[in-house]
Design an enzyme around this catalytic site. Structure first.
Site, PDB file in Angstrom:
ATOM      1  N   GLY A 167       0.832  -1.220  -0.119  1.00  0.00           N
ATOM      2  CA  GLY A 167       0.007   0.125  -0.014  1.00  0.00           C
ATOM      3  C   GLY A 167       0.823   1.166  -0.044  1.00  0.00           C
ATOM      4  N   GLU A 215      -4.641   6.909  -3.303  1.00  0.00           N
ATOM      5  CA  GLU A 215      -5.143   5.269  -3.224  1.00  0.00           C
ATOM      6  C   GLU A 215      -6.175   5.424  -2.282  1.00  0.00           C
ATOM      7  OE1 GLU A 215      -1.822   2.227  -4.828  1.00  0.00           O
ATOM      8  OE2 GLU A 215      -2.060   2.554  -2.789  1.00  0.00           O
ATOM      9  N   THR A 233      10.032  12.069 -10.495  1.00  0.00           N
ATOM     10  CA  THR A 233      10.954  10.760 -10.549  1.00  0.00           C
ATOM     11  C   THR A 233      11.010   9.991 -11.997  1.00  0.00           C
ATOM     12  OG1 THR A 233       9.055   9.467  -9.849  1.00  0.00           O
ATOM     13  CG2 THR A 233      10.473  10.369  -8.074  1.00  0.00           C
ATOM     14  N   LEU A 234      12.037   9.797 -12.337  1.00  0.00           N
ATOM     15  CA  LEU A 234      12.477   9.264 -13.894  1.00  0.00           C
ATOM     16  C   LEU A 234      12.994   7.795 -13.528  1.00  0.00           C
ATOM     17  CD1 LEU A 234      14.165  12.718 -14.840  1.00  0.00           C
ATOM     18  CD2 LEU A 234      11.720  11.894 -15.122  1.00  0.00           C
ATOM     19  N   ARG A 239      16.836   7.106 -14.566  1.00  0.00           N
ATOM     20  CA  ARG A 239      17.258   8.426 -15.004  1.00  0.00           C
ATOM     21  C   ARG A 239      17.398   9.558 -13.673  1.00  0.00           C
ATOM     22  NH1 ARG A 239      13.777   8.070 -18.524  1.00  0.00           N
ATOM     23  NH2 ARG A 239      12.983  10.280 -18.430  1.00  0.00           N
ATOM     24  N   ALA A 261       7.849  -0.402  -4.912  1.00  0.00           N
ATOM     25  CA  ALA A 261       7.989   0.319  -3.804  1.00  0.00           C
ATOM     26  C   ALA A 261       9.076   1.411  -3.761  1.00  0.00           C
ATOM     27  CB  ALA A 261       8.010  -0.364  -2.316  1.00  0.00           C
ATOM     28  N   ALA A 262       9.803   1.388  -5.024  1.00  0.00           N
ATOM     29  CA  ALA A 262      10.996   2.302  -5.192  1.00  0.00           C
ATOM     30  C   ALA A 262      10.575   3.841  -4.982  1.00  0.00           C
ATOM     31  CB  ALA A 262      11.554   2.117  -6.509  1.00  0.00           C
ATOM     32  N   GLY A 263       9.354   4.099  -5.545  1.00  0.00           N
ATOM     33  CA  GLY A 263       8.814   5.269  -5.533  1.00  0.00           C
ATOM     34  C   GLY A 263       8.350   5.758  -4.240  1.00  0.00           C
ATOM     35  N   ASP A 264       7.627   4.850  -3.635  1.00  0.00           N
ATOM     36  CA  ASP A 264       7.303   4.856  -2.274  1.00  0.00           C
ATOM     37  C   ASP A 264       8.420   5.321  -1.223  1.00  0.00           C
ATOM     38  OD1 ASP A 264       4.719   4.755  -2.992  1.00  0.00           O
ATOM     39  OD2 ASP A 264       4.725   2.529  -2.570  1.00  0.00           O
ATOM     40  N   ARG A 324      16.303  -5.223  -4.193  1.00  0.00           N
ATOM     41  CA  ARG A 324      15.686  -6.147  -3.200  1.00  0.00           C
ATOM     42  C   ARG A 324      14.098  -6.333  -3.603  1.00  0.00           C
ATOM     43  NH1 ARG A 324      17.066  -3.180   2.410  1.00  0.00           N
ATOM     44  NH2 ARG A 324      19.374  -3.692   2.313  1.00  0.00           N
TER      45      ARG A 324
END
Length: 315
Positions: A45, A146, A230-231, A234, A260-263, A296
């Protein structure tokens, strides 16, 4: 002095899900069935992920959300509490199950996600107003899309009235935000696809970095104080606070799962800002956290802790 004040206080209003993660060699095309190499059930989430990321960066975190009265809901609350997150603002719904996300991850680390909102859709503006005391003691508010838009708007309005720093991660974005929203947002953090939609572009230009620059500039001029696009591999593009737009390249790593990288980036950004860090230092730590995350698997299991991020920055 209150230890949580020294650490910085982050209030997250958002989604709490259970993720069913299937790993495949490649993402399926429309109408195609592919076999999964593995299946895992993990906490997720966008709201909960960002809360965990902020907590692992050392911030004092409070979560406002809604889960179902089921096993998944109880597990998610227990896991958030184990991270030191204040869960007193999380409601339990008898009418809706805990949100569920079905995540497919390819061998290249790409993912596709389908979310069944469940109890996340039951989080109402009334719930936000009932928790105003929690807004009063926070330094930074973090929201996503969300949960119902009227609920997100209520949170932004209260935080702005109380003089708190506000952050919106506009995912999932399906159309531009209402015109009165942007002036409520100190940090708008979309990915490049979301930025294009929010800025009113019909699609991505051939050079996506140009589209990010154009979209960020338009969103900033429309009222968002800072826009951080966020790119992916890049890096990020940032415009705001009277400064010219700048591109910050990402660290070079081998990604195995971008879930979850952006989160992680958003939560780390919020955590550092709550602790009064400068924007450049904040971006450096948030990008380092995201670079660890993509190496990960899983959502919350992949989010790094502060000591790992510090070691990455120092390397």
């Amino acid at each position: 002095m209150d230890a949580s004040r020294e650490r910085g206080r982050v209030l997250v209003v958002g989604s709490i899900n259970t993720d069913l993660v299937a790993c495949t060699r490649r993402l399926p095309q429309a109408g195609e069935t592919v076999l999964s190499d593995s299946l895992a059930t993990v906490a997720g989430g966008k709201g909960a992920n960002q809360a965990v990321a902020a907590a692992r960066m050392g911030a004092s975190v409070t979560m406002i959300g809604c889960v179902g009265r089921d096993a998944y809901g109880a597990q998610r609350i227990d896991e958030l509490a184990a991270e030191g997150i204040d869960c007193a603002g999380i409601e339990v719904s008898d009418a809706h199950p805990t949100g569920l996300a079905m995540v497919t991850v390819s061998a290249a680390g790409e993912n596709s996600i389908v979310v069944a909102s469940g109890s996340n859709g039951a989080l109402s503006p009334a719930s936000i107003h009932a928790n105003e005391a929690r807004f009063r003691v926070c330094d930074v508010l973090v929201c996503q899309l969300e949960t119902p838009p009227e609920t997100v708007h209520a949170a932004l309005v209260i935080a702005r009235r109380l003089g708190k720093l506000t952050m919106l991660n506009p995912g999932p974005a399906t159309h531009p935000l209402p015109v009165d929203w942007l002036g409520l947002i100190d940090y708008l953090v979309p990915n490049e696809f979301e930025a294009s939609i929010l800025a009113g572009f019909s699609g991505l230009a051939p050079d996506a970095s140009v589209t990010a620059e154009q979209a960020a500039g338009r969103l900033h001029r429309a009222g968002a104080r800072n826009v951080v696009v966020t790119l992916g591999e890049r890096g990020v593009y940032v415009v705001g606070d009277g400064t010219a737009g700048t591109h910050h390249p990402a660290r070079k790593v081998r990604a195995i799962d971008t879930t979850a990288a952006g989160d992680t980036f958003v939560g780390a950004l919020a955590g550092k800002l709550a602790m009064r860090a400068g924007l450049m230092d904040t971006l450096t730590h948030a990008q380092a956290a995201a670079s660890i995350c993509v190496q990960r698997r899983g959502a919350q299991p992949s989010i790094p802790r502060l000591e790992e991020v510090r070691a990455c920055v120092a390397a």
